[in-house]
Design a protein around this motif. Structure first.
Motif, PDB file in Angstrom:
ATOM      1  N   LYS A  53       0.845  -1.196   0.000  1.00  0.00           N
ATOM      2  CA  LYS A  53       0.000   0.000   0.000  1.00  0.00           C
ATOM      3  C   LYS A  53       0.875   1.238   0.000  1.00  0.00           C
ATOM      4  CE  LYS A  53      -0.636  -0.157   4.994  1.00  0.00           C
ATOM      5  NZ  LYS A  53      -1.591  -0.223   6.076  1.00  0.00           N
ATOM      6  N   VAL A  54       0.244   2.359  -0.362  1.00  0.00           N
ATOM      7  CA  VAL A  54       0.937   3.642  -0.448  1.00  0.00           C
ATOM      8  C   VAL A  54       0.126   4.671   0.332  1.00  0.00           C
ATOM      9  CG1 VAL A  54       1.724   5.477  -1.992  1.00  0.00           C
ATOM     10  CG2 VAL A  54       1.856   3.099  -2.722  1.00  0.00           C
ATOM     11  N   ARG A  55       0.822   5.439   1.163  1.00  0.00           N
ATOM     12  CA  ARG A  55       0.197   6.561   1.871  1.00  0.00           C
ATOM     13  C   ARG A  55       0.901   7.835   1.432  1.00  0.00           C
ATOM     14  NH1 ARG A  55      -0.353   4.399   8.090  1.00  0.00           N
ATOM     15  NH2 ARG A  55      -1.892   2.787   7.651  1.00  0.00           N
ATOM     16  N   THR A  56       0.133   8.875   1.153  1.00  0.00           N
ATOM     17  CA  THR A  56       0.718  10.125   0.691  1.00  0.00           C
ATOM     18  C   THR A  56       0.284  11.278   1.580  1.00  0.00           C
ATOM     19  OG1 THR A  56      -1.118  10.553  -0.813  1.00  0.00           O
ATOM     20  CG2 THR A  56       0.782   9.385  -1.713  1.00  0.00           C
ATOM     21  N   SER A  57       1.100  12.324   1.591  1.00  0.00           N
ATOM     22  CA  SER A  57       0.731  13.561   2.286  1.00  0.00           C
ATOM     23  C   SER A  57       1.348  14.729   1.534  1.00  0.00           C
ATOM     24  CB  SER A  57       1.194  13.543   3.740  1.00  0.00           C
ATOM     25  OG  SER A  57       2.576  13.378   3.815  1.00  0.00           O
ATOM     26  N   ASN A  58       0.567  15.796   1.398  1.00  0.00           N
ATOM     27  CA  ASN A  58       1.005  16.999   0.704  1.00  0.00           C
ATOM     28  C   ASN A  58       1.521  18.007   1.710  1.00  0.00           C
ATOM     29  OD1 ASN A  58       0.324  16.523  -2.112  1.00  0.00           O
ATOM     30  ND2 ASN A  58      -1.777  16.407  -1.360  1.00  0.00           N
ATOM     31  N   TYR A  59       2.614  18.672   1.357  1.00  0.00           N
ATOM     32  CA  TYR A  59       3.198  19.716   2.193  1.00  0.00           C
ATOM     33  C   TYR A  59       3.185  21.018   1.408  1.00  0.00           C
ATOM     34  CZ  TYR A  59       4.750  16.036   5.277  1.00  0.00           C
ATOM     35  OH  TYR A  59       4.772  14.969   6.150  1.00  0.00           O
ATOM     36  N   SER A  60       2.600  22.052   1.996  1.00  0.00           N
ATOM     37  CA  SER A  60       2.571  23.344   1.323  1.00  0.00           C
ATOM     38  C   SER A  60       3.871  24.082   1.597  1.00  0.00           C
ATOM     39  CB  SER A  60       1.380  24.167   1.812  1.00  0.00           C
ATOM     40  OG  SER A  60       1.468  24.347   3.210  1.00  0.00           O
ATOM     41  N   GLY A  61       4.189  25.036   0.727  1.00  0.00           N
ATOM     42  CA  GLY A  61       5.417  25.798   0.879  1.00  0.00           C
ATOM     43  C   GLY A  61       5.333  26.757   2.051  1.00  0.00           C
ATOM     44  N   LYS A  62       6.434  26.928   2.742  1.00  0.00           N
ATOM     45  CA  LYS A  62       6.477  27.838   3.887  1.00  0.00           C
ATOM     46  C   LYS A  62       6.876  29.230   3.421  1.00  0.00           C
ATOM     47  CE  LYS A  62       7.849  24.327   7.192  1.00  0.00           C
ATOM     48  NZ  LYS A  62       8.866  23.928   8.165  1.00  0.00           N
ATOM     49  N   VAL A  63       6.374  30.225   4.120  1.00  0.00           N
ATOM     50  CA  VAL A  63       6.743  31.597   3.827  1.00  0.00           C
ATOM     51  C   VAL A  63       8.117  31.870   4.423  1.00  0.00           C
ATOM     52  CG1 VAL A  63       6.143  34.014   4.181  1.00  0.00           C
ATOM     53  CG2 VAL A  63       4.348  32.332   3.754  1.00  0.00           C
ATOM     54  N   ARG A  64       9.019  32.383   3.598  1.00  0.00           N
ATOM     55  CA  ARG A  64      10.365  32.716   4.034  1.00  0.00           C
ATOM     56  C   ARG A  64      10.623  34.189   3.724  1.00  0.00           C
ATOM     57  NH1 ARG A  64      10.851  28.974   7.408  1.00  0.00           N
ATOM     58  NH2 ARG A  64      11.441  26.928   6.665  1.00  0.00           N
ATOM     59  N   ARG A  65      11.490  34.794   4.528  1.00  0.00           N
ATOM     60  CA  ARG A  65      11.766  36.212   4.362  1.00  0.00           C
ATOM     61  C   ARG A  65      13.262  36.433   4.249  1.00  0.00           C
ATOM     62  NH1 ARG A  65      10.373  40.675   8.924  1.00  0.00           N
ATOM     63  NH2 ARG A  65      12.034  42.055   8.284  1.00  0.00           N
ATOM     64  N   ARG A  66      13.639  37.275   3.338  1.00  0.00           N
ATOM     65  CA  ARG A  66      15.036  37.683   3.169  1.00  0.00           C
ATOM     66  C   ARG A  66      15.045  39.198   3.105  1.00  0.00           C
ATOM     67  NH1 ARG A  66      18.947  34.318  -0.498  1.00  0.00           N
ATOM     68  NH2 ARG A  66      20.808  34.841   0.658  1.00  0.00           N
ATOM     69  N   GLY A  67      15.333  39.820   4.245  1.00  0.00           N
ATOM     70  CA  GLY A  67      15.243  41.278   4.325  1.00  0.00           C
ATOM     71  C   GLY A  67      13.793  41.697   4.276  1.00  0.00           C
ATOM     72  N   ARG A  68      13.469  42.575   3.331  1.00  0.00           N
ATOM     73  CA  ARG A  68      12.083  43.032   3.191  1.00  0.00           C
ATOM     74  C   ARG A  68      11.295  42.197   2.196  1.00  0.00           C
ATOM     75  NH1 ARG A  68      12.491  48.694   1.108  1.00  0.00           N
ATOM     76  NH2 ARG A  68      14.385  47.873   0.205  1.00  0.00           N
ATOM     77  N   ILE A  69      11.953  41.307   1.526  1.00  0.00           N
ATOM     78  CA  ILE A  69      11.315  40.517   0.470  1.00  0.00           C
ATOM     79  C   ILE A  69      10.780  39.207   1.054  1.00  0.00           C
ATOM     80  CG2 ILE A  69      11.657  39.431  -1.778  1.00  0.00           C
ATOM     81  CD1 ILE A  69      12.066  42.466  -1.772  1.00  0.00           C
ATOM     82  N   PHE A  70       9.518  38.921   0.782  1.00  0.00           N
ATOM     83  CA  PHE A  70       8.901  37.667   1.208  1.00  0.00           C
ATOM     84  C   PHE A  70       8.840  36.716   0.027  1.00  0.00           C
ATOM     85  CE2 PHE A  70       7.420  40.506   4.468  1.00  0.00           C
ATOM     86  CZ  PHE A  70       7.418  39.714   5.609  1.00  0.00           C
ATOM     87  N   GLY A  71       9.085  35.465   0.291  1.00  0.00           N
ATOM     88  CA  GLY A  71       8.989  34.441  -0.735  1.00  0.00           C
ATOM     89  C   GLY A  71       8.352  33.199  -0.149  1.00  0.00           C
ATOM     90  N   GLN A  72       8.350  32.157  -0.906  1.00  0.00           N
ATOM     91  CA  GLN A  72       7.738  30.920  -0.442  1.00  0.00           C
ATOM     92  C   GLN A  72       8.523  29.742  -0.991  1.00  0.00           C
ATOM     93  OE1 GLN A  72       3.601  30.627  -1.378  1.00  0.00           O
ATOM     94  NE2 GLN A  72       3.214  29.288   0.347  1.00  0.00           N
ATOM     95  N   THR A  73       8.756  28.727  -0.139  1.00  0.00           N
ATOM     96  CA  THR A  73       9.407  27.519  -0.610  1.00  0.00           C
ATOM     97  C   THR A  73       8.410  26.711  -1.433  1.00  0.00           C
ATOM     98  OG1 THR A  73       8.836  26.313   1.406  1.00  0.00           O
ATOM     99  CG2 THR A  73      10.965  27.446   1.373  1.00  0.00           C
ATOM    100  N   LYS A  74       8.905  25.757  -2.191  1.00  0.00           N
ATOM    101  CA  LYS A  74       8.022  25.001  -3.075  1.00  0.00           C
ATOM    102  C   LYS A  74       7.203  23.986  -2.282  1.00  0.00           C
ATOM    103  CE  LYS A  74      10.960  21.208  -4.368  1.00  0.00           C
ATOM    104  NZ  LYS A  74      11.145  20.226  -5.407  1.00  0.00           N
ATOM    105  N   ARG A  75       6.051  23.650  -2.811  1.00  0.00           N
ATOM    106  CA  ARG A  75       5.227  22.605  -2.203  1.00  0.00           C
ATOM    107  C   ARG A  75       5.781  21.265  -2.659  1.00  0.00           C
ATOM    108  NH1 ARG A  75       0.515  20.809  -5.518  1.00  0.00           N
ATOM    109  NH2 ARG A  75       0.937  21.550  -7.606  1.00  0.00           N
ATOM    110  N   TRP A  76       5.566  20.240  -1.842  1.00  0.00           N
ATOM    111  CA  TRP A  76       6.065  18.920  -2.189  1.00  0.00           C
ATOM    112  C   TRP A  76       5.157  17.856  -1.614  1.00  0.00           C
ATOM    113  CZ3 TRP A  76       8.568  15.645   1.557  1.00  0.00           C
ATOM    114  CH2 TRP A  76       8.699  16.217   2.815  1.00  0.00           C
ATOM    115  N   LYS A  77       5.365  16.632  -2.060  1.00  0.00           N
ATOM    116  CA  LYS A  77       4.519  15.517  -1.658  1.00  0.00           C
ATOM    117  C   LYS A  77       5.395  14.384  -1.164  1.00  0.00           C
ATOM    118  CE  LYS A  77       0.482  13.147  -3.473  1.00  0.00           C
ATOM    119  NZ  LYS A  77      -0.345  12.989  -4.671  1.00  0.00           N
TER     120      LYS A  77
END
Length: 92
Positions: A53-77
């Protein structure tokens, strides 16, 4: 999707190693759009094992900040693949 596109990499941590020894369960990072039957087919094709059997779970990207700029890491499974008895995968 090709088998090599579905399975991105194995996840080797202390917890996943324990699962592999005790329950014959292996953890992989997979393509975010991959389905359970595609993951099962890819693992059976790449490692020559039988998947129970296979079990899966999705992970959303986290918000990251570098100085004043906000970004987001990639989502993965993540997929935890349970093998049938008498099968194992040598990842190390």
């Amino acid at each position: 999707m090709d088998d090599y596109q579905v399975i991105i990499r194995p996840i080797i941590t202390e917890r996943s190693t324990h699962l592999a020894m005790k329950r014959s369960a292996y953890t992989f990072e997979v393509h975010p759009l991959a389905t359970k039957p595609e993951i099962k087919k890819a693992i059976e094709g790449l490692y020559n094992v039988k998947v129970d059997k296979v079990r899966t779970s999705n992970y959303s990207g986290k918000v990251r900040r570098r100085g004043r700029i906000f970004g987001q890491t990639k989502r993965w499974k993540k997929a935890v693949v349970f093998l049938k008895p008498d099968y194992h995968i040598d990842l190390l």
